[in-house]
Design an enzyme around this catalytic site. Structure first.
Site, PDB file in Angstrom:
ATOM      1  N   ASP A   1       0.885  -1.169   0.000  1.00  5.00           N
ATOM      2  CA  ASP A   1       0.000   0.000   0.000  1.00  5.00           C
ATOM      3  C   ASP A   1       0.923   1.219   0.000  1.00  5.00           C
ATOM      4  O   ASP A   1       1.643   1.451   0.977  1.00  5.00           O
ATOM      5  CB  ASP A   1      -0.887  -0.023   1.255  1.00  5.00           C
ATOM      6  CG  ASP A   1      -1.844   1.158   1.302  1.00  5.00           C
ATOM      7  OD1 ASP A   1      -1.585   2.179   0.624  1.00  5.00           O
ATOM      8  OD2 ASP A   1      -2.846   1.062   2.023  1.00  5.00           O
ATOM      9  N   VAL A   2       0.902   1.992  -1.076  1.00  2.00           N
ATOM     10  CA  VAL A   2       1.868   3.100  -1.188  1.00  2.00           C
ATOM     11  C   VAL A   2       1.619   4.221  -0.187  1.00  2.00           C
ATOM     12  O   VAL A   2       2.463   5.097  -0.024  1.00  2.00           O
ATOM     13  CB  VAL A   2       1.927   3.691  -2.623  1.00  2.00           C
ATOM     14  CG1 VAL A   2       2.386   2.663  -3.637  1.00  2.00           C
ATOM     15  CG2 VAL A   2       0.605   4.345  -3.020  1.00  2.00           C
TER      16      VAL A   2
ATOM     17  N   ASN B   1       3.488   5.453  -9.828  1.00  5.45           N
ATOM     18  CA  ASN B   1       2.289   5.528 -10.686  1.00  5.45           C
ATOM     19  C   ASN B   1       0.987   5.305  -9.923  1.00  5.45           C
ATOM     20  O   ASN B   1      -0.045   5.854 -10.307  1.00  5.45           O
ATOM     21  CB  ASN B   1       2.421   4.474 -11.792  1.00  5.45           C
ATOM     22  CG  ASN B   1       1.097   4.168 -12.454  1.00  5.45           C
ATOM     23  OD1 ASN B   1       0.610   4.912 -13.297  1.00  5.45           O
ATOM     24  ND2 ASN B   1       0.470   3.048 -12.059  1.00  5.45           N
TER      25      ASN B   1
ATOM     26  N   SER C   1      -0.540  14.343 -13.799  1.00 12.03           N
ATOM     27  CA  SER C   1      -1.783  14.468 -14.579  1.00 12.03           C
ATOM     28  C   SER C   1      -1.842  15.874 -15.173  1.00 12.03           C
ATOM     29  O   SER C   1      -1.213  16.799 -14.634  1.00 12.03           O
ATOM     30  CB  SER C   1      -2.992  14.275 -13.657  1.00 12.03           C
ATOM     31  OG  SER C   1      -4.191  14.699 -14.276  1.00 12.03           O
TER      32      SER C   1
ATOM     33  N   TYR D   1      -7.707  15.696  -6.011  1.00 11.59           N
ATOM     34  CA  TYR D   1      -6.848  15.096  -7.049  1.00 11.59           C
ATOM     35  C   TYR D   1      -5.920  16.160  -7.643  1.00 11.59           C
ATOM     36  O   TYR D   1      -4.716  15.929  -7.782  1.00 11.59           O
ATOM     37  CB  TYR D   1      -7.763  14.494  -8.121  1.00 11.59           C
ATOM     38  CG  TYR D   1      -7.051  13.695  -9.187  1.00 11.59           C
ATOM     39  CD1 TYR D   1      -6.596  12.399  -8.930  1.00 11.59           C
ATOM     40  CD2 TYR D   1      -6.856  14.218 -10.456  1.00 11.59           C
ATOM     41  CE1 TYR D   1      -5.965  11.659  -9.915  1.00 11.59           C
ATOM     42  CE2 TYR D   1      -6.232  13.481 -11.447  1.00 11.59           C
ATOM     43  CZ  TYR D   1      -5.792  12.199 -11.175  1.00 11.59           C
ATOM     44  OH  TYR D   1      -5.162  11.464 -12.163  1.00 11.59           O
TER      45      TYR D   1
ATOM     46  N   LYS E   1      -1.904  16.153  -7.498  1.00 15.38           N
ATOM     47  CA  LYS E   1      -1.122  16.076  -8.739  1.00 15.38           C
ATOM     48  C   LYS E   1      -0.280  17.338  -8.939  1.00 15.38           C
ATOM     49  O   LYS E   1       0.830  17.266  -9.449  1.00 15.38           O
ATOM     50  CB  LYS E   1      -2.043  15.831  -9.939  1.00 15.38           C
ATOM     51  CG  LYS E   1      -2.736  14.471  -9.916  1.00 15.38           C
ATOM     52  CD  LYS E   1      -1.737  13.310  -9.927  1.00 15.38           C
ATOM     53  CE  LYS E   1      -2.427  11.965 -10.041  1.00 15.38           C
ATOM     54  NZ  LYS E   1      -1.481  10.840 -10.077  1.00 15.38           N
TER      55      LYS E   1
ATOM     56  N   VAL F   1      -7.164   8.958 -20.053  1.00 15.61           N
ATOM     57  CA  VAL F   1      -6.713   7.691 -20.605  1.00 15.61           C
ATOM     58  C   VAL F   1      -7.764   6.646 -20.248  1.00 15.61           C
ATOM     59  O   VAL F   1      -8.265   6.643 -19.111  1.00 15.61           O
ATOM     60  CB  VAL F   1      -5.351   7.279 -19.981  1.00 15.61           C
ATOM     61  CG1 VAL F   1      -4.798   6.032 -20.660  1.00 15.61           C
ATOM     62  CG2 VAL F   1      -4.345   8.423 -20.051  1.00 15.61           C
TER      63      VAL F   1
ATOM     64  N   THR G   1      -8.821   3.639 -18.765  1.00 11.38           N
ATOM     65  CA  THR G   1      -8.313   2.639 -17.810  1.00 11.38           C
ATOM     66  C   THR G   1      -9.463   2.283 -16.871  1.00 11.38           C
ATOM     67  O   THR G   1     -10.497   2.959 -16.864  1.00 11.38           O
ATOM     68  CB  THR G   1      -7.164   3.233 -16.954  1.00 11.38           C
ATOM     69  OG1 THR G   1      -7.720   4.233 -16.089  1.00 11.38           O
ATOM     70  CG2 THR G   1      -6.053   3.840 -17.784  1.00 11.38           C
TER      71      THR G   1
END
Ligand code: NAD
Length: 243
Positions: A57-58, A84, A135, A148, A152, A181, A183
């Site tokens: 878990d980062v 990432n 981003s 977010y 970022k 993107v 995903t």
């Protein structure tokens, strides 16, 4: 091959952009370790891609430290750290609960710092590099993504700061700033006509990207071809930030 003999960690490497990067790194000759929170997803991806998996878990510093130690123990060093792993958020400040802010910042910004802090001593030995996945929302405002964008934007400035601080040590630090993107993160949004049209309307190229359109830049930045590139935040966005 461009990354022959290099060892790389890709956080969030079992899905989306991270998976495309891990795949491209393996193709370019690197030994790759992917790191994810979910063991079943990570192990399956590692089998498919021909790389190693370490459950991580980062947002937990000790787990990121163990990831880096396990990689160095197995491969004898570390040349490339790809920070990432990340999660999205779509709330404005007034819509947002405080725990959303904390969750997003702990993964999308603290996670990048933890990956950087734990990798740097090894990257100074190998004269390696860091590739952060930021981003376009780290460069310009978007629609309703307060936590977010803050995280970022932090990654973008942190990339420049670490690049400056460690240039003398031979470590290069860059970020990629993707536009939208396709995903698993964006799928539910892009499946709605309203959001897809918003993305189309803001993107001069009139479409979102595929993960495989992001990965080649991550290979290039980690390779010796990018030997004079550090502190760069590179948009891959179909023209979003140009317009
Ligand atoms: P994704 O959901 O497909 O992949 C994210 C990966 O991160 C998953 O493997 C997930 O398991 C992992 N992850 C999430 N939280 C984690 C944690 N705490 N510890 C370890 N792993 C964790 O998403 P994606 O679209 O491929 O996103 C990858 C990166 O690209 C993210 O940082 C994202 O913010 C960034 N990005 C994505 C887009 C886009 O449009 N998809 C655009 C710009 C930037």
């Amino acid at each position: 091959m461009e990354l022959d003999g290099k060892t790389a960690i890709v956080t969030g490497g079992s899905s989306g952009i991270g998976r495309a990067i891990a795949d491209a790194y393996v193709d370019a000759g690197a030994d790759v370790v992917i790191a994810n929170r979910t063991a079943s997803e990570g192990e399956a991806a590692a089998d498919d891609l021909g790389c190693r998996f370490v459950q991580t878990d980062v947002s937990e510093y000790a787990q990121v430290e163990s990831l880096v130690e396990a990689t160095v123990d197995e491969f004898g060093g570390l040349d490339v750290m790809v920070n990432n792993a990340g999660i999205g958020s779509e709330s404005t400040v007034t819509e947002m609960e405080l725990d959303e802010w904390e969750r997003v910042v702990s993964i999308d910004l603290d996670g990048v710092m933890y990956g950087t802090k734990t990798a740097l001593p090894h990257l100074m030995e190998s004269e390696g590099s860091i590739v952060n996945i930021a981003s376009i929302y780290g460069l310009v405002g978007g629609k309703g993504a307060a936590a977010y964008s803050a995280a970022k934007g932090g990654v973008v400035n942190f990339t420049q700061q670490v690049a400056v601080d460690y240039a003398d040590d031979g470590v290069r630090v860059n970020s990629i700033c993707p536009g939208f993107v396709e995903t698993p993160m964006t799928k539910p949004l892009l499946e709605t006509e309203r959001f897809y049209n918003y993305v189309k309307g803001e993107t001069p190229m009139n479409r979102p990207a595929q993960p495989a359109e992001i990965a080649p830049m991550a290979v290039f930045l980690a390779s010796d071809h990018a030997s004079y590139i550090t502190g760069a935040n590179i948009p891959i966005d179909g023209g979003w930030t140009a317009h």
